[in-house]
Design a protein around this motif. Structure first.
Motif, PDB file in Angstrom:
ATOM      1  N   LYS A  97       0.720  -1.259  -0.141  1.00 49.18           N
ATOM      2  CA  LYS A  97      -0.023   0.493  -0.131  1.00 49.18           C
ATOM      3  C   LYS A  97       0.961   1.353   0.494  1.00 49.18           C
ATOM      4  O   LYS A  97       0.425   2.282  -0.542  1.00 49.18           O
ATOM      5  N   GLN A  98       1.739   1.404   0.729  1.00 49.37           N
ATOM      6  CA  GLN A  98       3.120   2.667   0.303  1.00 49.37           C
ATOM      7  C   GLN A  98       3.719   2.238   0.524  1.00 49.37           C
ATOM      8  O   GLN A  98       5.422   1.712   0.498  1.00 49.37           O
ATOM      9  N   PHE A  99       4.202   1.935  -1.604  1.00 50.68           N
ATOM     10  CA  PHE A  99       4.495   1.507  -2.550  1.00 50.68           C
ATOM     11  C   PHE A  99       6.482   2.777  -1.788  1.00 50.68           C
ATOM     12  O   PHE A  99       6.625   3.995  -1.533  1.00 50.68           O
ATOM     13  N   ASP A 100       7.439   2.163  -1.846  1.00 48.24           N
ATOM     14  CA  ASP A 100       8.939   2.767  -1.705  1.00 48.24           C
ATOM     15  C   ASP A 100       9.925   2.502  -2.788  1.00 48.24           C
ATOM     16  O   ASP A 100       9.883   1.166  -2.834  1.00 48.24           O
ATOM     17  N   ASP A 133      19.225   3.217 -15.338  1.00 47.53           N
ATOM     18  CA  ASP A 133      18.621   4.283 -15.226  1.00 47.53           C
ATOM     19  C   ASP A 133      16.581   3.280 -15.122  1.00 47.53           C
ATOM     20  O   ASP A 133      16.570   2.007 -15.393  1.00 47.53           O
ATOM     21  N   VAL A 134      16.411   3.457 -13.804  1.00 47.90           N
ATOM     22  CA  VAL A 134      15.140   3.550 -13.863  1.00 47.90           C
ATOM     23  C   VAL A 134      14.013   4.024 -13.529  1.00 47.90           C
ATOM     24  O   VAL A 134      14.318   4.567 -12.216  1.00 47.90           O
ATOM     25  N   THR A 135      12.866   3.254 -14.194  1.00 47.85           N
ATOM     26  CA  THR A 135      11.204   4.882 -14.164  1.00 47.85           C
ATOM     27  C   THR A 135      10.539   4.248 -14.243  1.00 47.85           C
ATOM     28  O   THR A 135       9.819   2.649 -14.590  1.00 47.85           O
ATOM     29  N   PHE A 136       9.986   4.784 -12.881  1.00 46.05           N
ATOM     30  CA  PHE A 136       8.035   3.468 -12.194  1.00 46.05           C
ATOM     31  C   PHE A 136       7.183   4.111 -12.968  1.00 46.05           C
ATOM     32  O   PHE A 136       7.165   5.348 -12.646  1.00 46.05           O
ATOM     33  N   ILE A 137       6.073   3.863 -13.716  1.00 46.24           N
ATOM     34  CA  ILE A 137       5.247   4.657 -14.742  1.00 46.24           C
ATOM     35  C   ILE A 137       3.994   3.860 -13.992  1.00 46.24           C
ATOM     36  O   ILE A 137       3.178   2.832 -13.962  1.00 46.24           O
ATOM     37  N   PRO A 138       3.559   4.152 -12.254  1.00 42.81           N
ATOM     38  CA  PRO A 138       2.030   3.971 -12.034  1.00 42.81           C
ATOM     39  C   PRO A 138       0.602   5.140 -13.137  1.00 42.81           C
ATOM     40  O   PRO A 138       0.905   5.782 -13.329  1.00 42.81           O
ATOM     41  N   VAL A 139      -0.001   3.424 -13.115  1.00 42.81           N
ATOM     42  CA  VAL A 139      -1.622   4.267 -14.547  1.00 42.81           C
ATOM     43  C   VAL A 139      -2.537   3.750 -12.932  1.00 42.81           C
ATOM     44  O   VAL A 139      -3.204   2.793 -13.120  1.00 42.81           O
ATOM     45  N   LYS A 140      -2.686   4.695 -12.304  1.00 45.32           N
ATOM     46  CA  LYS A 140      -3.705   4.987 -11.802  1.00 45.32           C
ATOM     47  C   LYS A 140      -4.968   4.233 -11.387  1.00 45.32           C
ATOM     48  O   LYS A 140      -5.141   3.433 -10.831  1.00 45.32           O
ATOM     49  N   GLU A 141      -5.333   4.560 -12.826  1.00 50.64           N
ATOM     50  CA  GLU A 141      -6.829   4.309 -13.208  1.00 50.64           C
ATOM     51  C   GLU A 141      -6.831   2.596 -13.134  1.00 50.64           C
ATOM     52  O   GLU A 141      -7.831   2.476 -12.699  1.00 50.64           O
ATOM     53  N   ASN A 142      -6.470   1.904 -13.491  1.00 46.79           N
ATOM     54  CA  ASN A 142      -6.090   0.751 -13.755  1.00 46.79           C
ATOM     55  C   ASN A 142      -5.350   0.279 -12.842  1.00 46.79           C
ATOM     56  O   ASN A 142      -4.898  -1.308 -12.970  1.00 46.79           O
ATOM     57  N   ARG A 143      -4.169   0.610 -11.643  1.00 41.16           N
ATOM     58  CA  ARG A 143      -3.878   0.294 -10.458  1.00 41.16           C
ATOM     59  C   ARG A 143      -2.819  -0.861 -10.858  1.00 41.16           C
ATOM     60  O   ARG A 143      -2.724  -1.886 -10.024  1.00 41.16           O
ATOM     61  N   ILE A 144      -1.847  -0.233 -12.054  1.00 41.90           N
ATOM     62  CA  ILE A 144      -1.063  -1.522 -12.606  1.00 41.90           C
ATOM     63  C   ILE A 144       0.607  -0.022 -12.718  1.00 41.90           C
ATOM     64  O   ILE A 144       0.099   0.958 -11.952  1.00 41.90           O
ATOM     65  N   MET A 145       1.512  -0.697 -12.328  1.00 45.95           N
ATOM     66  CA  MET A 145       2.716  -0.393 -12.816  1.00 45.95           C
ATOM     67  C   MET A 145       3.999  -0.859 -13.777  1.00 45.95           C
ATOM     68  O   MET A 145       3.721  -2.096 -13.757  1.00 45.95           O
ATOM     69  N   THR A 146       3.841   0.326 -14.488  1.00 45.93           N
ATOM     70  CA  THR A 146       4.943   0.329 -15.334  1.00 45.93           C
ATOM     71  C   THR A 146       6.508   0.072 -15.153  1.00 45.93           C
ATOM     72  O   THR A 146       6.378   1.424 -14.331  1.00 45.93           O
ATOM     73  N   VAL A 147       7.240  -0.568 -16.196  1.00 44.29           N
ATOM     74  CA  VAL A 147       8.604   0.418 -14.977  1.00 44.29           C
ATOM     75  C   VAL A 147       9.745   0.352 -16.966  1.00 44.29           C
ATOM     76  O   VAL A 147       9.349  -0.531 -17.818  1.00 44.29           O
ATOM     77  N   ASN A 148      10.382   0.835 -16.929  1.00 38.13           N
ATOM     78  CA  ASN A 148      11.243   1.132 -18.116  1.00 38.13           C
ATOM     79  C   ASN A 148      12.812   1.085 -17.216  1.00 38.13           C
ATOM     80  O   ASN A 148      12.664   1.977 -16.350  1.00 38.13           O
TER      81      ASN A 148
END
Length: 120
Positions: A59-62, A85-100
């Motif tokens: 719940k508390q993304f670190d 490089d690590v970039t997190f991309i949250p997609v709140k409407e779908n409640r998913i997380m992607t990473v580059n």
């Protein structure tokens, strides 16, 4: 290296019905995607392969802890010298997380892996 081409975990066939192959940077990108898409311990033949998602699926993304887990997972690939490089991309409407991610390979070149879902 050369290996079978996968899309969403499925083998890819060409118009002639033959299996498609990937090599060079496409092959290492595919391998890194597979590492990030595999839950640590999920692959029964080698339970040390994959990504520990415990710091991602909270719940508390670190971000710092998740970044460490991504780096640790990607270093399972012998041809990765450093994760740049690590970039997190949250997609709140779908409640998913992607990473580059961008990694430095042992041959001195870099590759980038984009849009890998890490919380499925």
């Amino acid at each position: 290296m050369k290996t079978l081409k996968l899309v969403n975990g499925d083998l890819v066939f060409n118009d002639s019905g033959e299996l498609e192959m990937v090599s060079d940077d496409d092959e290492i990108v595919q391998n890194l995607e597979m590492i990030l898409s595999t839950q640590l311990g999920e692959f029964q033949l080698d339970e040390t392969i994959g990504l520990d998602r415990s710091n991602i699926l909270t719940k508390q993304f670190d971000e710092k802890a998740a970044h460490y887990d991504i780096v640790e997972a990607l270093m399972q690939e012998d041809r990765v010298q450093e994760v740049r490089d690590v970039t997190f991309i949250p997609v709140k409407e779908n409640r998913i997380m992607t990473v580059n991610v961008t990694v430095l390979k042992t041959d001195g070149t870099t590759v980038t892996v984009e849009g890998v879902p890490i919380n499925a």
